[in-house]
Design an enzyme around this catalytic site. Structure first.
Site, PDB file in Angstrom:
ATOM      1  N   ASP A 102      27.373  69.334  54.050  1.00  0.00           N
ATOM      2  CA  ASP A 102      28.185  70.225  53.210  1.00  0.00           C
ATOM      3  C   ASP A 102      29.682  70.084  53.514  1.00  0.00           C
ATOM      4  OD1 ASP A 102      28.588  72.124  51.262  1.00  0.00           O
ATOM      5  OD2 ASP A 102      28.256  73.835  52.589  1.00  0.00           O
ATOM      6  N   ARG A 125      24.057  78.958  56.811  1.00  0.00           N
ATOM      7  CA  ARG A 125      22.908  79.322  55.996  1.00  0.00           C
ATOM      8  C   ARG A 125      22.086  78.065  55.727  1.00  0.00           C
ATOM      9  NH1 ARG A 125      27.422  80.660  52.465  1.00  0.00           N
ATOM     10  NH2 ARG A 125      27.971  78.845  51.220  1.00  0.00           N
ATOM     11  N   THR A 142      18.206  71.631  43.947  1.00  0.00           N
ATOM     12  CA  THR A 142      17.816  72.085  42.599  1.00  0.00           C
ATOM     13  C   THR A 142      18.981  72.863  41.971  1.00  0.00           C
ATOM     14  OG1 THR A 142      15.583  72.343  43.468  1.00  0.00           O
ATOM     15  CG2 THR A 142      16.044  73.410  41.367  1.00  0.00           C
ATOM     16  N   ASN A 174      22.112  72.535  42.575  1.00  0.00           N
ATOM     17  CA  ASN A 174      23.289  71.703  42.295  1.00  0.00           C
ATOM     18  C   ASN A 174      23.317  71.187  40.848  1.00  0.00           C
ATOM     19  OD1 ASN A 174      23.388  70.233  45.649  1.00  0.00           O
ATOM     20  ND2 ASN A 174      24.466  72.019  44.870  1.00  0.00           N
ATOM     21  N   SER A 230      20.387  77.470  52.664  1.00  0.00           N
ATOM     22  CA  SER A 230      20.501  77.062  51.252  1.00  0.00           C
ATOM     23  C   SER A 230      19.239  76.396  50.680  1.00  0.00           C
ATOM     24  CB  SER A 230      21.719  76.143  51.047  1.00  0.00           C
ATOM     25  OG  SER A 230      22.890  76.788  51.459  1.00  0.00           O
TER      26      SER A 230
END
Ligand code: IPE
Ligand code: IPE
Ligand code: MG
Length: 276
Positions: A49, A223, A95, A97, A225
């Site tokens: 990320d 997190r 999914t 994104n 995600s």
């Protein structure tokens, strides 16, 4: 007295800053030498990320962040291979994104295809088996075709399995598993009473792989995600503020060193894990 380590072992702040600065300069070779090769995680998963923020910081278009992230993929793969990690799983496209602007989604798919074409020979000759998890049918045809070609031509490799999570989300995967199992129960090919952790695992995209022992996430977000929710039940989590395009081998080695300093308990008491 200032700048000393007291008898309680605590260094005062200026000394800590010096230690931190020295530690920053530790080379990846030095870090590698510190790693206990007998306790290397078999499976490392990474949530890559921070590409957009990297681009913003460099005054570039978001796509430049994604493009520069390819170098980091290479570094993570090299580090994992050097250490003898057997499975490296990278969260490349979720999914969720798909809901990004079409321009970014198209450019990401294009980057994926171009990167696979460019890197395939290197992967093949370095013993890397390419694998993919996720809703692969939803990918553009060019992407699916290149991916399949990559997987086919590296199928005989067994040094490390590089799994790309593409159009992947854990909830999608869990729903698919439930629907598969319900279908099998309805057909009578499996009894509802036979469903256990093993059968569930066998119906996830990661069937046949060990669960990740270490999950890394870059960019400072803490997190998961929608990534490997079932599989990371007992993974050690390692978060770093480093943005993905800046991620290098030494970050991977630091994550593994940190992992080796943790006590994994699996719900037991300390003495059971490391008998005195
Ligand atoms: C991660 O970087 C790459 C993908 C999710 C495809 P981001 O694009 O999420 O970067 P940030 O979080 O906006 O910085
Ligand atoms: C997670 O990053 C997905 C990938 C790395 C592919 P995101 O940037 O999409 O996650 P959130 O939106 O910060 O949770
Ligand atoms: Mg992000």
């Amino acid at each position: 007295m200032r700048n000393t380590i007291g008898c309680d072992g605590n260094a005062d702040p200026p000394l800590l800053a010096i230690f931190a600065a020295l530690d920053e300069r530790t080379t990846s070779e030095e870090l590698l030498a510190r790693i206990d090769r007998k306790r290397v995680p078999r499976h490392v998963a990474i949530i890559m990320d921070g590409n957009g923020r990297w681009a913003e910081q460099h005054g570039e278009h978001r796509m430049m962040g994604h493009a520069n992230g390819v170098t980091s993929v290479r570094e993570a793969l090299t580090a994992a291979t050097e250490l003898g990690v057997r499975y490296l799983t990278l969260y490349a496209f979720s999914t969720e994104n798909w809901n990004r602007p079409k321009e970014e989604v198209d450019a990401l798919m294009d980057l994926l295809v171009r990167t696979m074409v460019k890197e395939l020979e290197e992967l093949r000759t370095n013993g890397v088996r390419l694998n993919a998890i996720g809703d692969l049918d939803s990918l553009p045809e060019s992407c699916r075709g290149t991916l399949q070609q990559g997987m086919d031509s590296t199928a005989g490799n067994d040094r490390i399995t590089l799994t790309l999570a593409l159009s992947y989300s854990s909830r999608w995967e869990i729903l698919r598993m439930v629907s598969d199992l319900v279908g099998k129960v309805a057909q009578g090919s499996i009894n509802a009473s036979e469903i256990n952790e093993r059968t569930v695992g066998e119906h996830l995209c990661t069937a046949g792989m060990p669960d990740p022992e270490l999950l890394i996430r870059t960019s400072g977000e803490q997190r998961v995600s929608n990534f490997l929710l079932w599989q990371i039940a007992y993974a050690e989590l390692w978060f770093t503020p480093v943005l993905w395009p800046d991620f290098r081998k030494e970050h991977f080695f630091r994550a593994v060193l940190d992992y080796q300093n943790r006590e994994r308990r699996f719900g037991l008491v300390s003495e059971q894990v490391a008998p005195k």
